[in-house]
Design a protein around this motif. Structure first.
Motif, PDB file in Angstrom:
ATOM      1  N   UNK A 146       0.828  -1.207   0.000  1.00  0.00           N
ATOM      2  CA  UNK A 146       0.000   0.000   0.000  1.00  0.00           C
ATOM      3  C   UNK A 146       0.860   1.253   0.000  1.00  0.00           C
ATOM      4  N   UNK A 147       1.918   1.253   0.821  1.00  0.00           N
ATOM      5  CA  UNK A 147       2.783   2.423   0.918  1.00  0.00           C
ATOM      6  C   UNK A 147       3.523   2.680  -0.390  1.00  0.00           C
ATOM      7  N   UNK A 148       4.079   1.618  -0.982  1.00  0.00           N
ATOM      8  CA  UNK A 148       4.792   1.782  -2.246  1.00  0.00           C
ATOM      9  C   UNK A 148       3.838   2.192  -3.361  1.00  0.00           C
ATOM     10  N   UNK A 149       2.636   1.608  -3.389  1.00  0.00           N
ATOM     11  CA  UNK A 149       1.643   1.997  -4.392  1.00  0.00           C
ATOM     12  C   UNK A 149       1.308   3.472  -4.264  1.00  0.00           C
ATOM     13  N   UNK A 150       1.132   3.943  -3.037  1.00  0.00           N
ATOM     14  CA  UNK A 150       0.834   5.359  -2.825  1.00  0.00           C
ATOM     15  C   UNK A 150       1.990   6.246  -3.285  1.00  0.00           C
TER      16      UNK A 150
END
Length: 466
Positions: A146-150
């Motif tokens: 989720x963090x990398x996607x964001x």
């Protein structure tokens, strides 16, 4: 001899040896642009198993779904391991065969013989913390995705709240590589140079050989670090489960995880995005009902990322399809062709929200991909976050004009141009998703990220698109 296939009618088996059949080349321009037509021509000419020429080396290509299951599920009758390849043992495979280097790396996907079972057991043990949703590592992994996607979506947004982006280069390909770096335990953004080299290797360009040398050296250095100072990461867990692994062997396993998983997942993300965007309205609506996995299953049925599995070899003379496969013959199973087999495809309902689980995207039988749940989780989380953060996504080209790249193993989009509109503010992860503080634990220092080669490359794509 006779064989039963199709509607139950019998046909005479062709006992001609593979070397005497003068098979037609598989990897032609037609295969690059229209592989489905190539598979269908082979099926019409030969039935569910066809002789093909793979860049100068003859092999059997399994086109039928039933025959594919037969091969994949019979590890004794059709084992892996290049030592089982009769032509190779007899010196009839050219030393400069283009596919040789990728098959000579003796990792989990290739290896046969007695060494495979302890290695597979170690893989299953090492992956369990990341694939079991109850384990803290699995929760941290989901937070990382989720963090990398964001991070990637926010970077796309630097080109404007609305605009055009290449979701393959700017999201689908870098995301799984970043997650793989997290799995391997690279500190901070140190793994970004390795990720760029992995990209060069996968693209097989003029700098691929030098990139491969650098990458293997980097992974060997990482392996030595994990041996000296284990951490909460895949290489440390693999070493703990298989202490006899040499550093060279561990580096090969890490190369497989980094390359195979990341390319497979990247293609799966792009194909699922196309499936959702170009599908009926109910497909996009189903994502809000938590049915990303269903969209993924439909996607891999139509366009599996791994189109042809690495070869297996007949343990003894065996009837398969309309031919007798001789002991030591190479047998390549085509999941793409098997999914299109009318005897299977005609029984798969289309246009339904719930899709079949009978696809072969991850293989079948005892050698089914050990990282399939991990890869599915990463892809589903990435796709889900994408549609949470964008109010609007549409293809910038008609679906039938999207550019594809093919190899003997994989088939994915060269680019995925989309028109987009970002949400006014980043949507928070769902209630059952990771807590914000969990995501912060896995992100590298922002200033270090901005200095990394990967980030400079991605930022250049934004500037170049303005």
């Amino acid at each position: 001899m006779e064989s039963q296939w199709g509607d139950g009618g019998s046909v005479d088996l062709d006992d001609t040896r593979l070397e005497e059949l003068s098979p037609q080349p598989l990897l032609t321009r037609d295969y690059e642009t229209r592989p489905a037509l190539v598979y269908e021509r082979l099926r019409q000419q030969h039935g569910p198993v066809a002789p093909v020429d793979l860049l100068g080396v003859p092999a059997w290509l399994v086109l039928g779904y039933r025959e594919a299951l037969q091969v994949l599920q019979d590890n004794d009758g059709f084992p892996k391991g290049l030592e089982n390849w009769r032509a190779r043992s007899e010196g009839r495979v050219p030393a400069d065969w283009p596919l040789g280097p990728s098959l000579e790396v003796n990792h989990i996907l290739i290896q046969g013989g007695p060494g495979y079972r302890p290695l597979r057991t170690a893989w299953d043990v090492a992956l369990k913390p990341f694939q079991d949703p109850r384990h803290p590592q699995a929760k941290r992994l989901k937070a990382a995705v989720t963090a990398y996607a964001d991070e990637l979506i926010t970077l796309v947004g630097q080109g404007g709240k609305t605009g055009v982006a290449d979701l393959s280069a700017q999201f689908s390909r870098p995301l799984p590589l970043m997650v793989a770096s997290h799995l391997l335990g690279f500190p901070g953004s140190q793994g970004d140079d390795a990720l760029m080299d992995m990209w060069r290797v996968l693209d097989a360009g003029p700098d691929a050989e030098a990139a491969l040398e650098r990458l293997l050296a980097t992974l060997a250095e990482l392996a030595a670090t994990k041996l000296a100072k284990p951490g909460d990461d895949f290489p440390s867990y693999l070493l703990a489960a298989h202490p006899d692994l040499s550093l060279d062997h561990l580096a090969r396993e890490l190369f497989m995880l980094l390359g195979m998983t990341s390319d497979h997942v990247g293609i799966l993300i792009s194909n699922t995005v196309v499936e959702v965007i170009s599908g009926e309205g109910s497909v996009r609506a189903s994502l809000s009902a938590g049915m990303v996995r269903e969209a993924m299953n439909r996607s891999v049925m139509r366009k599996p990322p791994l189109v042809n599995f690495v070869p297996r070899f007949a343990a003894e003379d065996t009837p398969l399809g309309n031919y007798t496969i001789r002991a030591g013959d190479p047998v390549w199973v085509s999941s793409a062709a098997a999914h299109a087999d009318p005897l299977f495809a005609d029984h798969v309902a289309s246009g339904t929200t719930i899709s079949t689980r009978a696809h072969l995207s991850w293989g079948a039988g005892p050698r089914q991909c050990p990282a399939r749940e991990l890869a599915s989780t990463v892809a589903a989380a990435g796709v889900g976050r994408l549609f949470e953060r964008f109010d609007y996504l549409d293809l910038a080209l008609p679906a039938d004009q999207l550019p594809w790249r093919s190899s003997p193993f994989m088939r994915g989009l060269r680019s995925l141009p989309v028109r987009y509109e970002l949400s006014a503010a980043p949507a928070r992860p769902s209630a059952d998703g990771p807590a914000p503080e969990a995501a912060e634990e896995v992100l590298p220092d922002p200033s270090a990220r901005q200095r990394s080669s990967l980030w400079r490359y991605l930022t250049g794509l934004i500037r170049g698109g303005r």
